[in-house]
Write a protein that holds these residues in place. Structure first.
Motif, short mmCIF file in Angstrom:
data_model
loop_
_atom_site.label_atom_id
_atom_site.label_comp_id
_atom_site.label_asym_id
_atom_site.label_seq_id
_atom_site.Cartn_x
_atom_site.Cartn_y
_atom_site.Cartn_z
N THR A 7 0.11 -92.18 93.09
CA THR A 7 -0.11 -91.16 92.06
C THR A 7 1.08 -90.22 92.02
OG1 THR A 7 -1.28 -89.79 93.67
CG2 THR A 7 -2.62 -91.25 92.29
N VAL A 8 1.54 -89.89 90.79
CA VAL A 8 2.75 -89.09 90.62
C VAL A 8 2.49 -87.99 89.60
CG1 VAL A 8 5.21 -89.09 90.10
CG2 VAL A 8 4.14 -91.15 91.06
N ALA A 9 2.91 -86.77 89.93
CA ALA A 9 2.91 -85.66 88.97
C ALA A 9 4.31 -85.53 88.39
CB ALA A 9 2.51 -84.36 89.65
N VAL A 10 4.39 -85.30 87.08
CA VAL A 10 5.67 -85.05 86.42
C VAL A 10 5.64 -83.63 85.89
CG1 VAL A 10 7.23 -85.71 84.55
CG2 VAL A 10 5.96 -87.48 85.80
N PHE A 11 6.59 -82.82 86.34
CA PHE A 11 6.70 -81.43 85.89
C PHE A 11 7.80 -81.34 84.84
CE2 PHE A 11 4.85 -78.69 89.56
CZ PHE A 11 3.73 -79.52 89.62
N GLY A 12 7.43 -80.86 83.65
CA GLY A 12 8.38 -80.75 82.56
C GLY A 12 8.32 -81.99 81.68
N LEU A 13 7.78 -81.85 80.47
CA LEU A 13 7.57 -83.00 79.59
C LEU A 13 8.44 -82.92 78.34
CD1 LEU A 13 3.70 -83.25 79.95
CD2 LEU A 13 5.43 -84.70 81.05
N GLY A 14 9.71 -82.60 78.56
CA GLY A 14 10.68 -82.64 77.47
C GLY A 14 11.06 -84.07 77.17
N LYS A 15 12.22 -84.25 76.52
CA LYS A 15 12.63 -85.59 76.09
C LYS A 15 12.86 -86.53 77.26
CE LYS A 15 12.51 -84.89 71.69
NZ LYS A 15 11.47 -85.55 70.87
N VAL A 16 13.24 -86.00 78.41
CA VAL A 16 13.39 -86.84 79.59
C VAL A 16 12.08 -86.95 80.35
CG1 VAL A 16 14.55 -87.09 81.82
CG2 VAL A 16 15.85 -86.37 79.82
#
Length: 360
Positions: A7-16
């Motif tokens: 399981t992975v959290a991604v912080f920051g959902l801009g274009k990258v």
């Protein structure tokens, strides 16, 4: 074999960050995205999160194995420290040297989880390429690394489009650069040592900029005579930037310059990412220079076209997560680009995009 990261959290959902989340999902991870504003229509569940809220950040990491920070560089330390406190594997895309130094400190204090900053394009992929070439030489005289994220169809004197963080661009132009000269580490001014470069018939210029080498200077000190990282631009760009910073006395007004660049040269969809790595030395007992040169353009992923800068950065970062999860890389401690081999990166689901694209 079961993966060490599920399981992975991604912080920051801009274009990258949005693409990082999508590629992680495609690679079989459970993903949850976090951003300061509500994001609808993504293929992964999302929440609104203020990174300044320490309790909320730690709560967001309570039920995941890893976090990939795709935030502006000045927000990464808070996420890295939260990952340290919660025992979560940490990955980021930063080119900021102080941020990476703090991550190194954290990894030394708790070597039971992974700390892998600088997993993007530069630093990141370009260092992996350079290291992978260098290991085939008996003696290394120089490692020259260059990357440029540019519009395919430039206009104006700058010939540029701000497809990356304006904060990051201004920092790399103004912060001093670490290099190796005569085998020793030195700090030299950014936007110096300009040279002409031609890729696929396109004339470019390159100049020293900060942050692109990651930890390579400390790794290769005493082993390589010359090592540096330069940013690629269209001819005349750096002269205009010197005018902006020096003639107009704007070196101390970084935020203003970043806003000016975005206003004057907004993002474009038809971009190109140039990657140029060269190693000189002795190979098979003979003097030799080996080049790795690519020109990556936008591609379709999961039915959507992604800018070159977005997919090259995201695919590099997710490939590193895959390599850790699958046991190719260690599951604890600090991971450098120099620890990763290009062949291994190419073998991942996300890394295959680099194999299929970019030939010049």
């Amino acid at each position: 074999m079961a993966r060490s990261i599920r399981t992975v959290a991604v912080f920051g959902l801009g274009k990258v960050g949005e693409l990082v989340a999508g590629l992680l999902r495609e690679s079989g991870f459970e993903v949850v995205g976090h951003d300061q504003v509500a994001r609808a229509g993504l293929e992964v569940p999302t929440t609104v999160l203020d990174v300044a809220d320490e309790a909320a950040v730690r709560a967001a990491l309570a039920h995941v194995d890893a976090v990939v920070s795709c935030l502006p560089f000045h927000l990464n330390i808070a996420v890295a420290e939260a990952a340290y406190d919660t025992g979560v594997h940490y990955f980021d895309l930063t080119e900021d040297v102080p941020t990476t130094n703090r991550v190194i400190e954290l990894s030394a204090q708790k070597p039971t989880s992974v700390f892998a900053p600088q997993c993007g394009l530069a630093p990141g992929l370009i260092g992996i390429i350079g290291t992978s070439i260098a290991e085939t030489f008996e003696e290394i005289r120089s490692i020259e690394l260059k990357v440029g994220a540019l519009p395919q169809h430039p206009t104006g004197l700058l010939g540029y489009a701000v497809n990356w963080s304006p904060e990051g661009v201004v920092n790399e132009y103004l912060n001093d650069c670490e290099v190796l000269r005569q085998g020793h580490r030195q700090m030299v001014p950014a936007m110096t040592e300009k040279e002409r470069v031609v890729i696929g018939g396109v004339e470019l210029e390159a100049a020293l900029t900060s942050g692109g080498l990651g930890t390579m200077c400390s790794t290769y000190e005493g082993r390589v005579h010359r090592l540096d990282y330069k940013t690629l631009r269209y001819p005349g760009h750096f002269e205009q930037m010197h005018f902006l910073f020096d003639e107009l006395n704007l070196r101390d007004r970084r935020e203003l310059v970043g806003q000016m660049l975005v206003d004057a040269k907004p993002p474009v969809n038809d971009d190109v990412v140039y990657v140029h790595a060269a190693v000189e030395g002795l190979k098979n007992g003979q003097p030799f220079r080996e080049n790795h040169v690519r020109a990556y353009k936008p591609i379709d992923i999961s039915g959507r076209t992604w800018r070159a800068i977005s997919w090259t950065t995201a695919a590099s970062a997710v490939s590193v997560v895959e390599l850790v999860a699958d046991g190719v890389l260690p599951d604890a401690g600090f991971i450098r680009a120099e620890d990763i081999r290009l062949e291994a990166l190419f073998s991942t689901r996300s890394g295959r995009h680099f194999v299929e694209q970019g030939k010049v």
